[in-house]
Design an enzyme around this catalytic site. Structure first.
Site, PDB file in Angstrom:
ATOM      1  N   THR A   1      38.350 -14.189  59.832  1.00 47.35           N
ATOM      2  CA  THR A   1      37.814 -14.724  58.585  1.00 47.35           C
ATOM      3  C   THR A   1      38.716 -15.772  57.967  1.00 47.35           C
ATOM      4  O   THR A   1      39.942 -15.610  57.907  1.00 47.35           O
ATOM      5  CB  THR A   1      37.597 -13.578  57.577  1.00 47.35           C
TER       6      THR A   1
ATOM      7  N   LYS B   1      34.393 -16.325  60.952  1.00 46.58           N
ATOM      8  CA  LYS B   1      33.547 -16.192  59.762  1.00 46.58           C
ATOM      9  C   LYS B   1      34.268 -16.858  58.606  1.00 46.58           C
ATOM     10  O   LYS B   1      35.418 -16.533  58.319  1.00 46.58           O
ATOM     11  CB  LYS B   1      33.292 -14.719  59.427  1.00 46.58           C
TER      12      LYS B   1
ATOM     13  N   LYS C   1      34.465 -17.991  54.539  1.00 45.24           N
ATOM     14  CA  LYS C   1      34.013 -17.639  53.203  1.00 45.24           C
ATOM     15  C   LYS C   1      33.552 -18.892  52.460  1.00 45.24           C
ATOM     16  O   LYS C   1      34.194 -19.954  52.532  1.00 45.24           O
ATOM     17  CB  LYS C   1      35.139 -16.973  52.420  1.00 45.24           C
TER      18      LYS C   1
ATOM     19  N   GLU D   1      25.688 -14.521  55.658  1.00 41.98           N
ATOM     20  CA  GLU D   1      25.898 -13.213  55.040  1.00 41.98           C
ATOM     21  C   GLU D   1      25.837 -13.297  53.516  1.00 41.98           C
ATOM     22  O   GLU D   1      26.460 -14.162  52.906  1.00 41.98           O
ATOM     23  CB  GLU D   1      27.260 -12.669  55.484  1.00 41.98           C
TER      24      GLU D   1
ATOM     25  N   ASP E   1      25.212  -7.526  52.723  1.00 41.61           N
ATOM     26  CA  ASP E   1      26.487  -6.831  52.561  1.00 41.61           C
ATOM     27  C   ASP E   1      26.481  -6.112  51.220  1.00 41.61           C
ATOM     28  O   ASP E   1      26.192  -4.914  51.144  1.00 41.61           O
ATOM     29  CB  ASP E   1      27.654  -7.821  52.660  1.00 41.61           C
TER      30      ASP E   1
ATOM     31  N   LYS F   1      29.893  -1.033  55.958  1.00 38.90           N
ATOM     32  CA  LYS F   1      31.318  -0.863  55.688  1.00 38.90           C
ATOM     33  C   LYS F   1      31.541   0.581  55.261  1.00 38.90           C
ATOM     34  O   LYS F   1      30.824   1.106  54.404  1.00 38.90           O
ATOM     35  CB  LYS F   1      31.793  -1.825  54.602  1.00 38.90           C
TER      36      LYS F   1
ATOM     37  N   ASP G   1      33.144  -7.399  62.586  1.00 43.10           N
ATOM     38  CA  ASP G   1      34.061  -8.122  61.703  1.00 43.10           C
ATOM     39  C   ASP G   1      35.177  -7.163  61.291  1.00 43.10           C
ATOM     40  O   ASP G   1      35.137  -6.562  60.223  1.00 43.10           O
ATOM     41  CB  ASP G   1      33.303  -8.649  60.487  1.00 43.10           C
TER      42      ASP G   1
END
Length: 336
Positions: free
Chosen positions: A129, A152, A154, A207, A230, A252, A302
């Protein structure tokens, strides 16, 4: 059901220092406190780690308070099914649940993945990330990741800057699978403008583009890129409401409350025709290892949390050629 044998409970807070500040939409992190649960029964020990869900104010301090309020019940002896009824989803249940899995594996002399019904366990390609920094810095960070195979990045909701970030990273790394995570930062209007840029940059996963609570705005959103939930999915009961709005469920353990419910979510999502992803809050290898079990069943992985830390726990997971490797001695190993 007969009562489980008594357990000795220990719960502590550890503060994990990050290598560098990490930025997402609305937050900048410089350290991550986590709660660590240790369960002892006889000469066997099980451990679990949880960071909680920061945007729900599920902090390690609150995790400890929740666990301490149930100390006597836990120490009298509890199994994972009883724990599902005792504690709500969140960090407290995650830490205790994972510690129970670890303890059960060591008592049974079998690794957790076998207890979870898996035939085998193997390394998985994971995303790495990138913080929502300025576009040149993000591009430089992408190059510095070296031989990874999935990135990934942000986003922060600033449409013009997010477009620059995406283009900069794709120009820097034409070789990788690329996903973006908006962390609730965009509106439906800005998303409509961002989508063509994502398609042009060959982004393969989008996402949580919109804020939690605005999921209905994704009905009729025609995206050639799979859209993952998410923040919009916390636990098992949220899965049904994702159909027709999202394509992927990001599980998660800190959100859903542990490995036990995470495995249930995998089955529920598959039954609903949704793909499955496993993610993590930043944490040590002790937090990644239970999620690595879930990763065996997922389309997207991830689990790069320890790579942000100044120091990981030992033993630790290993990252090699873009994949995460997790041996049984990290957590959940039952074999002598």
């Amino acid at each position: 059901m007969s009562a489980s044998p008594p357990i000795e409970l220990q719960v502590d807070i550890e503060r994990l220092t990050l290598k560098a500040p990490f930025r997402i939409s609305g937050y900048t992190f410089t350290e991550v406190p986590v709660a660590v649960v240790t369960l002892r029964r006889g000469d066997k020990v099980g451990r679990g780690e949880a960071a909680g869900v920061y945007y729900l104010e599920d902090t390690p301090d609150r995790i400890v308070q929740t666990i301490e309020a149930q100390r006597s019940r836990i120490e009298r002896g509890i199994d994972r099914e009883q724990l599902l009824r005792l504690l709500p989803a969140g960090g407290a249940r995650n830490a205790v649940d994972c510690a129970l899995w670890d303890l059960e594996a060591r008592e049974a002399g079998r690794p957790v993945w076998e207890l979870a019904g898996l035939d085998h366990i193997a390394p998985r390609i994971t995303t790495f990330t990138l913080s929502a920094d300025d576009p040149p810095a993000v591009a430089q960070a992408a190059m510095a990741l070296g031989q990874v195979r999935a990135i990934k990045m942000k986003l922060n909701g600033d449409l013009a800057t997010d477009i620059e970030r995406v283009r900069a990273v794709r120009e820097a790394r034409a070789d990788v699978w690329l996903g973006v995570d908006a962390n609730q930062g965009h509106t439906r209007q800005s998303l409509d403008k961002l989508l063509p840029v994502l398609v042009d940059a060959r982004v393969q996963l989008l996402e949580q583009p919109l804020p939690r609570g605005q999921e209905a705005q994704l009905e009729g959103f025609d995206s050639p890129i799979p859209v993952a939930a998410d923040e919009s999915v916390q636990g098992l009961t949220d899965v049904a409401g994702l159909v027709g709005r999202f394509d992927v469920v990001n599980i998660k353990l800190d959100k859903c409350g542990g490995l036990t419910e995470a495995l249930q979510i995998v089955n529920e999502a598959r039954s609903a025709g949704l793909q499955v992803m496993v993610g993590n809050m930043v944490g040590t290898s002790l937090a990644m290892a239970p999620a690595f079990v879930v990763a065996q069943l997922c389309d997207y992985v991830d689990l790069d949390g320890p790579t942000f830390l100044a120091q990981d726990c030992r033993p630790s997971v290993r990252y090699d050629s873009g994949s995460i490797h997790c041996s049984e001695n990290v957590w959940g190993g039952g074999r002598a």
